[in-house]
Each structure stands twice: as structure tokens, then as C-alpha cells.
Scaffold this motif. Structure first.
Motif, PDB file in Angstrom:
ATOM      1  N   PHE A   1       0.828  -1.200   0.000  1.00 41.69           N
ATOM      2  CA  PHE A   1       0.000   0.000   0.000  1.00 41.69           C
ATOM      3  C   PHE A   1       0.867   1.257   0.000  1.00 41.69           C
ATOM      4  O   PHE A   1       0.633   2.196  -0.775  1.00 41.69           O
ATOM      5  CB  PHE A   1      -0.916   0.002   1.229  1.00 41.69           C
ATOM      6  CG  PHE A   1      -1.651   1.299   1.423  1.00 41.69           C
ATOM      7  CD1 PHE A   1      -2.860   1.518   0.790  1.00 41.69           C
ATOM      8  CD2 PHE A   1      -1.128   2.299   2.225  1.00 41.69           C
ATOM      9  CE1 PHE A   1      -3.535   2.718   0.956  1.00 41.69           C
ATOM     10  CE2 PHE A   1      -1.792   3.499   2.400  1.00 41.69           C
ATOM     11  CZ  PHE A   1      -3.002   3.711   1.764  1.00 41.69           C
ATOM     12  N   GLY A   2       1.872   1.287   0.878  1.00 40.88           N
ATOM     13  CA  GLY A   2       2.716   2.477   0.973  1.00 40.88           C
ATOM     14  C   GLY A   2       3.420   2.788  -0.332  1.00 40.88           C
ATOM     15  O   GLY A   2       3.456   3.944  -0.774  1.00 40.88           O
TER      16      GLY A   2
ATOM     17  N   GLY B   1      13.477   0.490  -0.414  1.00 38.26           N
ATOM     18  CA  GLY B   1      12.087   0.044  -0.468  1.00 38.26           C
ATOM     19  C   GLY B   1      11.295   0.479   0.745  1.00 38.26           C
ATOM     20  O   GLY B   1      10.148   0.927   0.643  1.00 38.26           O
ATOM     21  N   ALA B   2      11.888   0.361   1.935  1.00 41.06           N
ATOM     22  CA  ALA B   2      11.192   0.744   3.157  1.00 41.06           C
ATOM     23  C   ALA B   2      10.981   2.250   3.236  1.00 41.06           C
ATOM     24  O   ALA B   2       9.956   2.722   3.732  1.00 41.06           O
ATOM     25  CB  ALA B   2      11.983   0.257   4.377  1.00 41.06           C
ATOM     26  N   VAL B   3      11.950   3.027   2.743  1.00 44.23           N
ATOM     27  CA  VAL B   3      11.814   4.485   2.753  1.00 44.23           C
ATOM     28  C   VAL B   3      10.657   4.911   1.854  1.00 44.23           C
ATOM     29  O   VAL B   3       9.824   5.753   2.232  1.00 44.23           O
ATOM     30  CB  VAL B   3      13.128   5.159   2.288  1.00 44.23           C
ATOM     31  CG1 VAL B   3      12.925   6.657   2.113  1.00 44.23           C
ATOM     32  CG2 VAL B   3      14.239   4.906   3.284  1.00 44.23           C
ATOM     33  N   ILE B   4      10.575   4.337   0.655  1.00 41.23           N
ATOM     34  CA  ILE B   4       9.493   4.672  -0.265  1.00 41.23           C
ATOM     35  C   ILE B   4       8.140   4.317   0.349  1.00 41.23           C
ATOM     36  O   ILE B   4       7.188   5.103   0.292  1.00 41.23           O
ATOM     37  CB  ILE B   4       9.691   3.936  -1.604  1.00 41.23           C
ATOM     38  CG1 ILE B   4      10.887   4.526  -2.357  1.00 41.23           C
ATOM     39  CG2 ILE B   4       8.432   4.023  -2.466  1.00 41.23           C
ATOM     40  CD1 ILE B   4      11.214   3.826  -3.662  1.00 41.23           C
ATOM     41  N   SER B   5       8.050   3.142   0.955  1.00 37.69           N
ATOM     42  CA  SER B   5       6.794   2.729   1.569  1.00 37.69           C
ATOM     43  C   SER B   5       6.414   3.638   2.729  1.00 37.69           C
ATOM     44  O   SER B   5       5.236   3.979   2.907  1.00 37.69           O
ATOM     45  CB  SER B   5       6.903   1.278   2.052  1.00 37.69           C
ATOM     46  OG  SER B   5       5.682   0.836   2.601  1.00 37.69           O
ATOM     47  N   LEU B   6       7.393   4.059   3.520  1.00 43.13           N
ATOM     48  CA  LEU B   6       7.120   4.939   4.658  1.00 43.13           C
ATOM     49  C   LEU B   6       6.611   6.299   4.195  1.00 43.13           C
ATOM     50  O   LEU B   6       5.629   6.831   4.738  1.00 43.13           O
ATOM     51  CB  LEU B   6       8.382   5.103   5.512  1.00 43.13           C
ATOM     52  CG  LEU B   6       8.246   6.015   6.731  1.00 43.13           C
ATOM     53  CD1 LEU B   6       7.222   5.456   7.710  1.00 43.13           C
ATOM     54  CD2 LEU B   6       9.596   6.206   7.426  1.00 43.13           C
ATOM     55  N   VAL B   7       7.263   6.881   3.197  1.00 44.84           N
ATOM     56  CA  VAL B   7       6.827   8.174   2.677  1.00 44.84           C
ATOM     57  C   VAL B   7       5.407   8.075   2.127  1.00 44.84           C
ATOM     58  O   VAL B   7       4.562   8.952   2.365  1.00 44.84           O
ATOM     59  CB  VAL B   7       7.794   8.679   1.582  1.00 44.84           C
ATOM     60  CG1 VAL B   7       7.245   9.939   0.908  1.00 44.84           C
ATOM     61  CG2 VAL B   7       9.160   8.960   2.181  1.00 44.84           C
ATOM     62  N   GLY B   8       5.132   6.995   1.404  1.00 43.10           N
ATOM     63  CA  GLY B   8       3.791   6.816   0.859  1.00 43.10           C
ATOM     64  C   GLY B   8       2.743   6.653   1.935  1.00 43.10           C
ATOM     65  O   GLY B   8       1.664   7.264   1.874  1.00 43.10           O
TER      66      GLY B   8
END
Length: 494
Positions: A284-285, A424-431
Motif C-alpha cells: 500500500f505504501g 524500499g522501506a523508505v518509499i513505503s514509509l513516505v507513501g
């Protein structure tokens, strides 16, 4: 008076000038003339801040003259533009504003969803985000008619919806505007953080293949000084050639990526059709991060020569977002099918290292994202700098303050990127944190407040639809943030 009016007609919506505070109600339509986007293809992303409170005297639903005035007022007929954009111009801006690092992360998103859940989920996410964009445009038109002004930006739409909405909500109008601006700053600084990590990760792969292997943080440190120098450029016009280069590099890089991905595709049974529930928040993120182009929708529509062509089933918005959704779905589907569970946070990192073209793709995409940093960085500067200038009195102090703010924000994103090198985790967190708030929570909330209680349809179906979208966004925000933070703390956690 004539020369003053001509000057005001060219004052952009982003301007923080106080000249409009003493203007009469009849001049509002000129004071809020839309910015010219033709001079810089990226100017559509900077229309995010407006310190004018001169609209507060405009019509509201409690005004006896509100009904007749709002029905006859057409905002598009009162917009003053020297160079309005055509439908094709707007389409290009819309595509460019929605296609960035998120598209390269879609295979990783599919890994966290599964092949078929990712396929239908991405198309559904695109439909929901596009509907929220339509919501925002509709509310903007209604508020412009209600307030007798030609155009509003995202933060002002939120502010005016509360200010002219139910009596119990009006006290929260300033808070609502501040929250929108805060999440815009968080979103754009998050993008900048992702850009730092993306460039460093791709350069590391290229240098490690031909020369020696260094830690990702070394490349982040080497990028710091060039990034600071690039972002000391204050005028977006000087960044236009850089933006053009970035666009060309992006197109070439995506074309080469598809060339590698579509070769020797395995059977669909080689990857999982759906993933575990625990991984879905990460999907989702990343997906909502990829579709987060809602901040550019109003500036684009406001600047069109024929704004009536923006909406509708076959309008510019739907056409552009269908292209975006199909492109994101294709990259995610075939990228995950090709590389399976080994897919990384950016698909460029999966390209074969023994081929020169693959290394060239990494360099092209790294340069494209590096050159795009300044355009994303312009948004938080345009929001934060006016508050800095108000606290400094001399022109020299204001100039020094702006440069210190620019350097400080670049260093801040650098430190975040150095602490969280997991792309990958940074992109998901920002989203999950900011993109879901701006794209899925605020638009339905604004629609409810704007049209309460008479414009919500039979049996309040609009209300229930908006509550469902908000619930979806809030759940994604909570679970996506928790899962992303957990993976950042422990990268080996599954």
C-alpha cells in the motif's frame, strides 16, 4: 490605479506579497490570477502556498446573496493568463508529475502483494486516487464560485472549505490549512530523501562492478556538496534545461529497462499470486507513493486554456491517469514476474551487471533523479521561506536566511537518507505517512465539509463513499507506517 491592476494581474498564486491585503472585493479575481506554467515545465508543482487572507470577506453560505452569486459566477472566465497551457501541455505535465522513482519501485510493491493482488490492486488504487483528484477539482470549483475568486490552491481549498462549511468546523480552518502544508512539506522532503538513496544505490552498483565496492553512505556523502550547490539556485527558469535533460534520461532509462524485463519471462506460476496480510501494508505504501500526484492537479487545471476539458470521462485527467496506471501496472507485473522474490527496491538494481547497457541505465536514471531533486525541493522552500522572511527585517538578512534554510533542508534529507539506506522501506514509509494523507484522506474530508449537508446525494451516498475512502486511507496510514518503520529498524524482518 491602472498600472497597479496590470501588476496584480501578473502576480502568481504562490506570491506572499501583502499588497492584496488592502485590495477591494472587486479585485480578488485579478489578485489570484493563475501562474504561468509555460516558462518552466515544472512550475506546476510550486503552487502550494498562499498567505493571502483577503478572501475572508467573500461570500459564504450564510450570505443572503450567496445563492444567486455562486450560480452565475464562472471561475474560468475570470482567470488572467498570459500563456495558458493547451490540453497536450497539461497532459505532459500530468504524466511527468506522476512518473518518478515510484515506477521503478513497483516490482518491489508487487512482491509485497503477490502477482494478481498487485495487478488488480494497482488498477484499483489508480482509480481511487484519480477519483480523489476529481473530488479536489470539484470542491475547488464550488469554493471558487462561493467566494467569487478565479482559482485556489490545495491548502486554500482545504482552508476555505472549513471556513465556509458547518459552523462547528470553521474554527479549524487555519489548522486544516496548516496540516495540508505540513504534509506537503513532509511529502516533498520524503521524495528528496528517496532521491538521495536512489542515486547512491545505483552509483554504488556501477562503481562496484567496474572498480571497487564502497558503502552506500560514502556515495551519499560525495553527493552532498553537489546537491547543496544545485539547490542554491532560486529561480526555476534556470532549472528548466536540467528538467528537460532529466525527462529525456527517464524516458530512455525506462525504455531500456523494459527491454531487459520483457526478455525470457518465466511462467506466472513461478511467483506467488498473493502475499501474506502482513506484507500488504508495504505494498500500500509503495503504491500510494507512486500515485501521489494530487499536489499538481489544481495548478494544472487552473492554468489550462480550456479547463472544461480537464474533467469528464475522456478528459485530460482521466486520460493521463489511465496511462500512468497502465504503465505502473506493467512495470510492476513484468518486473516481479521476471525477478521474483529477488526484486529490489528499484528495478534498476536487478538489471544484469555484466552488460554495459544495464550499467548505462543505472547511470541515466541516477542522473535523472539527481537533476529532479531541485524541483521537488522547491515545494518545501516555497512553503517555509515566507515564515522565515517575516521574522527577518533587512533584505540581506532575508537572503541569508533563505540560503541557510536551503542548505539546512538538504543536509536534513541527507542525514535521513544516511540513517535509512533501505530504499524500499523508505518509499513505503513516505507513501504511508504523507502520500496517503494528501491523496486519500484530505480530498474526501474536504468534499464532505464543502457540500455538507445538502450536496451529499440521496441518502447521503457521497458521505458514505467518502467515509469509506477515508477509512481506507487511515488504515493504510496506520498499518503502512507501522510496517515500514518495523522493516527500517529490522531489514531482515518478514
Amino acid at each position: 490605479m491602472g498600472s497597479r491592476r496590470m501588476k496584480n494581474e501578473r502576480e502568481p498564486l504562490l506570491s506572499t506579497s501583502d499588497n492584496s491585503l488592502d485590495g477591494s472585493h472587486n479585485e480578488h479575481q485579478h489578485l489570484l490570477a493563475r501562474p504561468d506554467l509555460r516558462s518552466s515545465p515544472e512550475n506546476m508543482i510550486v503552487d502550494v502556498n498562499n498567505d493571502n487572507d483577503s478572501l475572508s470577506q467573500s461570500a459564504s453560505k450564510d450570505d443572503p446573496a450567496y445563492g444567486s452569486a455562486s450560480e452565475t459566477y464562472d471561475p474560468s472566465m475570470h482567470r488572467t493568463l498570459e500563456h495558458p497551457t493547451t490540453n497536450m501541455d497539461t497532459m505532459i505535465h500530468l504524466l511527468k508529475g506522476n512518473i518518478g522513482t515510484g515506477i521503478l519501485a513497483m516490482p518491489d510493491a508487487f512482491k509485497n502483494a503477490g502477482l494478481y493482488v498487485g495487478l488488480f490492486g494497482t488498477l484499483l488504487m489508480g482509480a481511487i486516487c484519480t477519483h480523489c483528484m476529481h473530488m479536489l477539482v470539484r470542491c475547488s470549483h464550488e469554493l471558487c464560485r462561493r467566494l467569487q475568486v478565479p482559482s485556489l490552491n490545495f491548502a486554500e481549498v482545504c482552508y476555505r472549505s472549513f471556513e465556509t462549511g458547518p459552523m462547528g468546523m470553521r474554527r479549524y480552518s487555519n489548522l486544516a490549512r496548516s496540516l495540508v502544508n505540513m504534509f506537503l512539506v513532509i511529502t516533498q522532503l520524503g521524495f528528496c530523501c528517496v532521491y538521495f538513496v536512489f542515486v547512491a544505490a545505483n552509483l554504488k552498483e556501477v562503481v562496484a562492478h567496474y572498480f571497487f565496492d564502497l558503502d552506500t553512505r560514502v556515495y551519499l556523502l560525495l553527493m552532498l556538496v553537489p546537491m547543496v550547490l544545485l539547490n542554491l539556485v532560486k529561480n526555476l527558469k534556470f532549472l528548466t534545461p536540467v528538467s528537460l535533460i532529466a525527462a529525456c534520461l527517464t524516458v530512455a532509462g525506462l525504455a531500456c529497462t523494459f527491454y531487459f524485463v520483457l526478455q525470457d519471462l518465466p511462467n506466472t506460476h513461478s511467483v506467488k499470486p498473493w502475499a501474506s496480510w502482513a506484507q500488504l501494508p508495504l505494498y500500500f505504501g509503495t503504491a500510494v507513493y507512486a500515485f501521489e500526484g494530487i499536489g499538481i492537479v489544481l495548478p494544472l487545471e487552473n492554468n489550462m486554456k480550456t479547463p472544461e476539458d480537464f474533467g469528464g470521462w475522456t478528459g485530460v485527467l482521466n486520460t493521463g491517469m489511465v496511462i500512468v496506471a497502465c504503465l505502473y501496472t506493467a512495470v510492476g507485473f513484468f518486473g516481479y514476474l521476471k525477478y521474483g522474490e529477488d526484486v529490489q527496491g528499484s528495478i534498476t538494481l536487478n538489471l544484469p551487471g555484466d552488460q554495459f547497457i544495464a550499467q548505462l541505465v543505472r547511470i541515466m536514471m541516477a542522473l535523472a533523479i539527481f537533476f529532479s531533486y531541485g524541483l521537488q525541493f522547491y515545494v518545501p522552500i516555497s512553503i517555509l521561506n515566507p515564515s522565515i522572511r517575516r521574522r527577518l527585517h533587512s533584505e540581506q538578512a532575508q537572503l541569508i536566511g533563505e540560503y541557510l534554510l536551503r542548505v539546512g533542508l538538504v543536509v536534513f534529507t541527507f542525514l535521513l537518507a544516511a540513517m535509512i539506506p533501505n530504499l524500499g522501506a523508505v518509499i513505503s514509509l513516505v507513501g504511508a505517512v504523507s502520500s496517503s494523507t494528501l491523496a486519500l484522506i484530505f480530498p474526501p474530508l474536504i468534499e464532505i465539509i464543502t457540500f455538507w449537508p445538502d450536496g451529499l446525494g440521496r441518502n447521503y451516498w457521497v458521505l458514505w463513499k467518502d467515509i469509506a475512502i477515508m477509512t481506507f486511507g487511515i488504515c493504510g496510514f496506520v498499518f503502512g507506517t507501522y510496517t515500514s518503520v518495523a522493516q527500517i529498524i529490522n531489514p531482515d524482518l518478514h
